[in-house]
Design a protein around this motif. Structure first.
Motif, PDB file in Angstrom:
ATOM      1  N   SER A  43       1.060  -1.034   0.046  1.00 53.41           N
ATOM      2  CA  SER A  43       0.287   0.041  -0.239  1.00 53.41           C
ATOM      3  C   SER A  43       1.480   1.336  -0.075  1.00 53.41           C
ATOM      4  N   ALA A  44       2.055   1.139  -0.518  1.00 51.67           N
ATOM      5  CA  ALA A  44       3.302   1.986  -0.641  1.00 51.67           C
ATOM      6  C   ALA A  44       2.445   3.626  -1.171  1.00 51.67           C
ATOM      7  N   GLN A  45       1.394   3.858  -2.048  1.00 53.01           N
ATOM      8  CA  GLN A  45       0.365   4.217  -2.347  1.00 53.01           C
ATOM      9  C   GLN A  45       0.328   5.841  -1.405  1.00 53.01           C
ATOM     10  N   THR A  46      -0.290   4.819  -0.303  1.00 49.56           N
ATOM     11  CA  THR A  46      -1.154   5.565   0.711  1.00 49.56           C
ATOM     12  C   THR A  46      -0.367   6.055   1.934  1.00 49.56           C
ATOM     13  N   CYS A  47       0.089   7.471   1.716  1.00 45.95           N
ATOM     14  CA  CYS A  47       1.503   7.923   2.267  1.00 45.95           C
ATOM     15  C   CYS A  47       1.346   9.739   2.706  1.00 45.95           C
ATOM     16  N   GLN A  48       1.939   9.908   3.974  1.00 44.69           N
ATOM     17  CA  GLN A  48       1.723  11.405   3.706  1.00 44.69           C
ATOM     18  C   GLN A  48       2.873  12.019   4.333  1.00 44.69           C
ATOM     19  N   VAL A  49       3.407  13.090   4.285  1.00 43.20           N
ATOM     20  CA  VAL A  49       4.673  14.008   4.341  1.00 43.20           C
ATOM     21  C   VAL A  49       4.665  14.916   4.722  1.00 43.20           C
ATOM     22  N   GLU A  50       5.475  15.622   4.972  1.00 47.95           N
ATOM     23  CA  GLU A  50       5.602  17.458   5.002  1.00 47.95           C
ATOM     24  C   GLU A  50       7.194  17.543   4.818  1.00 47.95           C
ATOM     25  N   ILE A  51       7.621  18.349   4.067  1.00 48.43           N
ATOM     26  CA  ILE A  51       9.076  18.675   3.082  1.00 48.43           C
ATOM     27  C   ILE A  51       9.043  19.990   4.473  1.00 48.43           C
ATOM     28  N   GLU A  52      10.643  19.790   4.034  1.00 49.84           N
ATOM     29  CA  GLU A  52      11.175  20.895   4.801  1.00 49.84           C
ATOM     30  C   GLU A  52      12.369  21.808   3.398  1.00 49.84           C
ATOM     31  N   ARG A  53      13.232  22.964   3.646  1.00 51.72           N
ATOM     32  CA  ARG A  53      14.196  23.151   2.689  1.00 51.72           C
ATOM     33  C   ARG A  53      15.331  22.399   4.024  1.00 51.72           C
ATOM     34  N   TRP A  54      16.701  22.134   3.398  1.00 54.63           N
ATOM     35  CA  TRP A  54      17.554  21.348   3.699  1.00 54.63           C
ATOM     36  C   TRP A  54      18.731  22.665   3.701  1.00 54.63           C
ATOM     37  N   GLN A  55      19.259  22.677   5.486  1.00 58.32           N
ATOM     38  CA  GLN A  55      19.687  23.858   6.006  1.00 58.32           C
ATOM     39  C   GLN A  55      21.633  23.918   5.804  1.00 58.32           C
ATOM     40  N   GLN A  56      21.497  22.274   6.524  1.00 63.36           N
ATOM     41  CA  GLN A  56      22.864  21.926   6.920  1.00 63.36           C
ATOM     42  C   GLN A  56      23.741  21.391   5.756  1.00 63.36           C
ATOM     43  N   PRO A  57      25.456  21.244   5.981  1.00 56.26           N
ATOM     44  CA  PRO A  57      26.187  21.287   5.104  1.00 56.26           C
ATOM     45  C   PRO A  57      25.438  19.279   4.078  1.00 56.26           C
ATOM     46  N   LEU A  58      25.733  19.301   2.789  1.00 54.76           N
ATOM     47  CA  LEU A  58      25.197  18.092   2.638  1.00 54.76           C
ATOM     48  C   LEU A  58      25.940  16.758   2.349  1.00 54.76           C
ATOM     49  N   PRO A  59      25.389  15.679   3.070  1.00 47.58           N
ATOM     50  CA  PRO A  59      26.444  14.645   2.792  1.00 47.58           C
ATOM     51  C   PRO A  59      26.981  13.467   2.074  1.00 47.58           C
ATOM     52  N   GLU A  60      27.767  13.614   2.453  1.00 48.20           N
ATOM     53  CA  GLU A  60      28.397  12.548   0.905  1.00 48.20           C
ATOM     54  C   GLU A  60      27.167  11.624   0.357  1.00 48.20           C
ATOM     55  N   ILE A  61      27.321  10.978  -0.696  1.00 49.37           N
ATOM     56  CA  ILE A  61      26.628   9.877  -0.749  1.00 49.37           C
ATOM     57  C   ILE A  61      27.491   8.801  -0.495  1.00 49.37           C
ATOM     58  N   THR A  62      27.437   7.498  -0.214  1.00 49.45           N
ATOM     59  CA  THR A  62      28.287   6.418  -0.115  1.00 49.45           C
ATOM     60  C   THR A  62      27.100   5.010  -0.595  1.00 49.45           C
ATOM     61  N   ALA A  63      26.080   5.129  -0.857  1.00 46.22           N
ATOM     62  CA  ALA A  63      25.093   3.813  -0.995  1.00 46.22           C
ATOM     63  C   ALA A  63      26.143   2.899  -2.956  1.00 46.22           C
ATOM     64  N   PHE A  64      26.782   3.878  -2.723  1.00 47.22           N
ATOM     65  CA  PHE A  64      27.429   2.544  -4.120  1.00 47.22           C
ATOM     66  C   PHE A  64      28.852   2.541  -3.725  1.00 47.22           C
ATOM     67  N   ASN A  65      28.690   2.650  -2.569  1.00 50.22           N
ATOM     68  CA  ASN A  65      30.671   2.322  -1.623  1.00 50.22           C
ATOM     69  C   ASN A  65      30.030   0.781  -1.450  1.00 50.22           C
ATOM     70  N   PRO A  66      31.359   0.137  -1.813  1.00 50.25           N
ATOM     71  CA  PRO A  66      31.448  -1.011  -1.043  1.00 50.25           C
ATOM     72  C   PRO A  66      31.474  -1.120   0.721  1.00 50.25           C
ATOM     73  N   PRO A  67      31.082  -2.049   1.779  1.00 52.72           N
ATOM     74  CA  PRO A  67      31.404  -2.092   3.058  1.00 52.72           C
ATOM     75  C   PRO A  67      32.693  -1.896   3.248  1.00 52.72           C
ATOM     76  N   LEU A  68      33.320  -1.232   4.769  1.00 50.32           N
ATOM     77  CA  LEU A  68      34.805  -1.317   5.495  1.00 50.32           C
ATOM     78  C   LEU A  68      34.978  -2.949   5.859  1.00 50.32           C
ATOM     79  N   PHE A  69      36.100  -3.441   4.595  1.00 48.23           N
ATOM     80  CA  PHE A  69      36.627  -4.521   5.540  1.00 48.23           C
ATOM     81  C   PHE A  69      37.662  -4.740   5.636  1.00 48.23           C
ATOM     82  N   VAL A  70      38.242  -5.633   6.796  1.00 49.87           N
ATOM     83  CA  VAL A  70      38.814  -5.638   7.461  1.00 49.87           C
ATOM     84  C   VAL A  70      39.701  -7.106   7.468  1.00 49.87           C
TER      85      VAL A  70
END
Length: 768
Positions: free
Chosen positions: A740-767
């Protein structure tokens, strides 16, 4: 430098791929594709890119402490190990879980579009393997259309066979006068097909219909949902109110005596019960155009005029899959069936109804029904099956009760999740809740090509080949082609195909002969091809010898001699060609559904005012309705890391469509980065302003890889823009238990802080 040119088959098209010295040099669309998808261009920089999983890897805590470390999923680094170590771990856990909890304690996931190839199809390989091991808990239906898949068998017939029977576009081009698109006809959705999409014909046919003067009516909160027809009439309806509109159209047809009495009498059952509800005799509220106007945002006159247009022309009414991915989504499909039954055009050339023109490249294609070779599936010894969208419920509530399509069911106690192909962290709603659920089983094993969020939340990750790194056969029902998918490049890193992995596991677990039947992948391809010959012959297709096919590289099947018209036989003789319903007719009232005693599904198309009131209450705190659509630049989440998808981002974030009025009141401008949030979580997105979306509604595509700001913090901000952080994980109803994904309510506000780096495409940390 040696170059090779071969065909590559993807869900979004067939391409001519050029390789040089084992690397992908170029990807070009084939000449026969009328509107090729751009997604193929993402292959070049993705297949060997940084996101690729190159060696087997085990989560550090799991390697040290086993299942006791499950809270570390998604938080801890990984250790790369040998194949022998990884497979021994998987075999050990499979045997342990089977001994302690039985095969029901194993959940065979693999929901998703894993490969266009018919042999190296991860879902088929995993399920065949687990069946050989004694069985597993499975899932039923799809995230795409579960509500429709469950309601239609009660009232018209199973959705999958019906979807293959849609009236051919060539018939519509000749006879249709009015095409009503509930949820639009998005070209972006028709890029893809389950198996292959060789000839993208939707744009061609829409332009053909338009040139003939067909009237197009787009009923959607988003004008762009019918972008191919620039002058289509746009009825900007409020999200989730389509059922109310459809009921009011039915009421108007009856009130003005515009319905086909003879067709209703001969081809339907339950009309008087449904009519009584429409007239308000059941609940005191007649479902008039004025009643629906207050709900839908359309005027009463627009609704009345629409009813008159539909009854005065040869009209095709198509409802998209997106409409039923909502609370009470079943009712919109039922109401569409009812409306088209009253119009009496079902089974006519150019009129009637459809469920999903443009939802894939399949519906309406005038191609042979032959689907090509199949891998034998085997028999599952475990009977436990859950609705696919109830994954988190199952993991969070072992032994819990739930109701589903007239049945009282229990969730199994899942101890091991095995996933090959697909990505729950894309498909599933309320990702923060999913993460909690995902940490409940003892072990999570994932076969993956790329370091997706699901791989990063697994215990054991096994790297698998892409379709460019193995031989296969590409084909799909109603696609019209069969393609020899020859290997283009060597496997990347230590990647192996799913079949090789399962053969090795089956050997460790003692059923190798049963699983492999002694065949190599190439021997399986030939065997599957030979087994497909009788089915091909039934469609008047004569297949050449396998060796000849493999040398030719491509087969194109003859088109059907007689164009297809949806339910034409049923219309001509309902006694001789009954529907697969209890009555054999269209059920405007279903005694079967009524017997379930679900208040939200009383047995006829029904508008649930209670859910509307809940949404209105939520809107006081979360005033914007979020719609999540299929993306233009990828298939679901596949190749979000590719160049085509990345080029669509705004400062690296997923785009969000917003009306200028909604933006101005929040000091948001074109290209702003915003925080989109509700009670379930928060994400960042980049804003695109447009007047082609209804005020009060915002739209994002699904599939941006989940990218939490701090994985160790519950409910952390997703800095990339995955809308399923915000969508509710709740069944459409007890009847369908769909998404039921299309039944969804949200609010939106402007982001005022520095933009965090996108890491979605990075491999995880390896040890070490």
């Amino acid at each position: 430098m040696k170059s090779e040119h071969q065909l590559a088959v993807m869900h979004w098209g067939t391409y001519q791929v050029t390789t040089r010295e084992g690397n992908i040099a170029a990807v070009e669309p084939v000449a026969w594709d009328r509107n090729p998808s751009r997604i193929g261009q993402s292959l070049t920089d993705s297949v060997t890119g940084a996101s690729r999983i190159r060696r087997p890897a085990v989560r550090q805590g799991y390697l040290q402490h086993g299942p006791a470390s499950r809270e570390g999923r998604g938080k801890e680094p990984f250790v790369e190990v040998s194949w022998e170590v990884a497979l021994n771990l998987v075999a050990r856990e499979l045997k342990s879980v089977k001994a302690q909890g039985g095969n029901e304690a194993i959940f065979g996931g693999s929901y998703g579009w894993a490969s266009a190839g018919r042999f190296h199809h991860a879902q088929s390989q995993l399920h065949r393997f687990l069946k050989g091991f004694g069985g597993y808990t499975a899932s039923t239906n799809t995230y795409s259309s579960a509500a429709g898949e469950r309601v239609l068998p009660h009232i018209l017939g199973p959705l999958s066979p019906l979807h293959h029977q849609h009236t051919h576009w060539s018939v519509l081009a000749e006879y249709c006068q009015c095409f009503v698109a509930i949820g639009g006809l998005p070209l972006r959705n028709a890029q893809v097909n389950g198996g292959a999409a060789n000839d993208h014909a939707l744009k061609y046919w829409l332009e053909k219909l338009h040139s003939r003067g067909v009237e197009f009516i787009n009923i959607s909160p988003v004008k762009n949902d019918l972008s191919a027809i620039s002058d289509a009439s746009w009825l900007a309806i409020k999200p989730g109110t389509d059922t109310a509109l459809l009921l009011a159209l039915c009421h108007t047809l009856i009130a003005e005596d515009r319905y086909d009495r003879a067709f209703v009498a001969s081809h339907t059952v339950g009309f008087e019960t449904f009519k009584s509800y429409l007239l308000g005799e059941v609940d005191g509220s007649a479902k008039t155009a004025q009643w629906a106007a207050a709900i839908t945002g359309l005027s009463a006159q627009q609704i009345i005029d629409l009813a008159r247009t539909l009854s005065g022309k040869r009209t095709m009414i198509n409802i998209s899959w997106s409409i039923q991915r909502a609370r009470q989504g079943e009712q919109a499909y039922w109401a569409t069936v009812a409306l088209t039954a009253l119009l009496g055009q079902i089974g006519t050339a150019g009129g009637g109804l459809a469920f999903g023109y443009a939802c894939t490249n399949l519906a309406g294609a005038d191609r042979a029904a032959f689907s090509g070779p199949r891998l034998p599936a085997g028999k599952n010894q475990v009977s436990t099956v859950i609705p696919v969208a109830r994954l988190a419920d199952m993991l969070l509530n072992p032994g819990g009760e739930y109701q589903f399509d007239g049945q009282q069911c229990h969730y199994p106690d899942i101890r091991l999740v095995y996933w090959a192909g697909g990505n729950a962290f894309h498909h599933h709603q309320d990702i923060n809740r999913l993460i909690d659920a995902w940490r409940r089983p003892e072990t999570v094993v994932v076969h993956e090509q790329y370091w997706t969020a699901q791989a990063k939340h697994a215990d054991i990750v096994l790297p698998v080949t892409t379709s460019l790194e193995r031989n296969d056969i590409g084909s799909a029902s109603h696609d019209g082609f069969m393609i020899a998918m020859r290997q283009h490049i060597p496997p990347v890193g230590e990647a192996r195909d799913d079949y090789a992995i399962f053969c090795q596991l089956a050997q460790k677990l003692g059923f190798y002969d049963k699983f492999s039947e002694g065949r190599s992948p190439e021997q399986w391809l030939e065997q599957m091809y030979e087994d497909a010959r009788p089915r091909a012959a039934a469609e008047n297709i004569e297949l050449p010898a396998f060796a000849d096919f493999w040398q030719q590289g491509k087969l194109e099947f003859n088109r059907p001699a007689t164009p297809q018209i949806f339910l034409a036989d049923f219309r001509a003789d309902p006694q001789r060609f009954p529907l697969a319903t209890p009555s054999g007719k269209i059920e405007l009232f279903s005694q079967t559904v009524a017997s379930f005693d679900y208040a939200e599904c009383p047995g006829y198309p029904y508008w649930d005012a209670g859910i509307q009131q809940q949404q209105q209450s939520l809107a006081r705190q979360w005033p914007l309705h979020l719609l999540s659509s299929q993306p233009r630049t990828r298939l679901h989440s596949q190749y979000d890391q590719g160049s085509v998808s990345r080029a669509s981002k705004i400062h690296g974030r997923e785009p969000l469509w917003m009306h200028p009025n909604d933006a101005a009141s929040r000091s948001i401008t074109e290209g702003s980065i915003v925080r989109v949030f509700n009670q379930r979580g928060a994400i960042l997105a980049g804003v695109h302003l447009s007047t082609d979306i209804l005020p009060g509604v915002v739209q994002m595509s699904t599939g941006a890889w989940y990218d939490p700001l701090d994985p160790t913090v519950p409910g952390s901000l997703d800095k990339h823009g995955n809308p399923n952080v915000l969508t509710e994980d709740r069944g459409s109803s007890r009847l369908g238990q769909g998404c039921s994904a299309q039944t969804c309510q949200v609010e939106i506000e402007r982001w005022q802080q520095p933009l965090p780096e996108i890491t979605a495409f990075n491999p995880p940390l390896f040890v070490e």
